[in-house]
Write a protein that holds these residues in place. Sequence first.
Motif, PDB file in Angstrom:
ATOM      1  N   GLY A  10       4.286 -57.149  -5.000  1.00 29.16           N
ATOM      2  CA  GLY A  10       3.421 -56.130  -5.577  1.00 29.16           C
ATOM      3  C   GLY A  10       2.929 -55.124  -4.563  1.00 29.16           C
ATOM      4  O   GLY A  10       3.167 -55.262  -3.360  1.00 29.16           O
ATOM      5  N   SER A 174       1.986 -59.837  -1.611  1.00 25.06           N
ATOM      6  CA  SER A 174       1.241 -58.604  -1.785  1.00 25.06           C
ATOM      7  C   SER A 174       0.907 -57.998  -0.426  1.00 25.06           C
ATOM      8  O   SER A 174       1.283 -58.521   0.626  1.00 25.06           O
ATOM      9  N   SER A 193      -2.524 -55.691  -8.326  1.00 29.36           N
ATOM     10  CA  SER A 193      -1.166 -56.211  -8.459  1.00 29.36           C
ATOM     11  C   SER A 193      -1.156 -57.510  -9.260  1.00 29.36           C
ATOM     12  O   SER A 193      -0.332 -57.711 -10.158  1.00 29.36           O
TER      13      SER A 193
END
Length: 547
Positions: A10, A174, A193
């Motif tokens: 993400g 992430s 995310s």
Amino acid sequence: MARYVFITGGVVSSLGKGLASAALGALLQARGYKVRLRKLDPYLNVDPGTMSPYQHGECFVTDDGAETDLDLGHYERFTGRPANQSDNITTGRIYSDILAKERRGDYLGATVQVIPHVTNAIKEFVLDGNDDYDFVLMEIGGTVGDIEGLPFFESIRQLGNDLPKGGAIYLHLSYMPYIAAAGELKTKPTQHSVKELRSIGIQPDILLVRADREIPLEERRKLALFCNVRPEAVIQALDAKSIYDVPMAYHREGLDQQVLDAFGIDPAPKPQMQVWEDISRRLHNPEGEVSVAIVGKYTVLKDAYKSLMEALVHGGLANGVRVNLKWIDSSDLENDQPEDHLSDVDAILVPGGFGERGSEGKIVAATYAREHKIPYFGICFGMQMAVLDAARNLAGIADATSSELDEKNTSKNHVVGLMTEWLKGNQLEKREAAGDLGGTMRLGAYPHPLKEGSHIAEIYGSNEVSERHRHRYEVNIDYKDRLEEAGLVFSGMSPDGLLPETVEYPRDEHPWFIGVQYHPELKSRPFEPHPLFASFIAAAKEQSRLV
């Protein structure tokens, strides 16, 4: 029963999901588990074979001839398990298979839809052939929220319910940016995310958070609270000096333990990390260094040569030296004096490539290496350019060229030409110049004998090898005798004797000059460097002592 780890990403692309997957695979192997790594790519190309390296980086090739995403190279280098055709699939291939079934009438008149037909096809791919593995690590390309990735995210969401309880977990990679003006690491991008991921029904079990500095404990607790993840399952993934430091770094942060905890595996087998400790030690404590020029046409994007770069690092590990790479755009050698670029290097490598741009510069590099007795390694196109140097400058064929570079047929001497047929096992493969480009090259592993007593046979320690190919053009066998009379040795041929596989100059004429039609970099590992790269860097090390 195989356990599944679905790995998503993400915030931004290029965070290193492939490297994280490979490192986790290595850690689980270190605990004695049998691991398979696979990749789902959302783009519509059937495979990356026709994509420019500027678009997608290196196209990795497997033994069985699949053109795949470069992340499969990471998988192989970190685990040693050879990937295959069924370890990578794209949206394009999924849709191609579904449309072929629809045309045949396999769906019995049903309306073909994303759900359930596309998602079912993805799930069938994910579950196929995993019976012999303890863990299957499934990386989903792109980032959460990408429209093209939605069918894949829906499929792995469904699999979370389809598989037996405790059969799958979700790991989300992430990014935590540092805002210099505020002097803070920010959790909000990761929160958003995960929110996007949860909106499609997936709750991550583990957060792997990339950052360029230590993440304070309070920030990790904040992420755990707002992302609904256990605090100990928020793992920081800090920037490392080398990709080969990553398994040890992730192990110290507890990633492998958290994966086993998420599956309820207790007690967990103790990890055997000696291999990675040794690699890290040798990598950061070299006895010296060498300089290698890479003369290519995609030097702006280093990922175009990912496996090549890593194989050179492995060669350095085998010789106890750091390999410094000097990137040279081959077009520059067409306009400048070669010594301006090459006089300060210990070895020269010309890698594979396609097309006319920069080709003359690659021939210049081969000529310079031959004349100045500098170790030279020509791979695929690099071998062909070395042959053209020999043809023009030693055999007296002034207009020697490749049909790839001479579309208007201005030369009568196509020393390198388009392959129209070749043997793959016992089957004859045929191609036409006007045919499709995708999947039409000589692809995958082919065995071939080496000339007894040749330099390359000595390096391999064998007169029979098998290496991976990816090329459409071949040195014309009709010129073999003339080139050998000029001094170039054809030290490896295909089993039928029709396709040149390796060329070299005798060692009493040149310390190290080898060209190979295949791609040995694809089979090199940090714990098992490819013999050609180990020998090439050994020659560069010797050259550095002579200068």
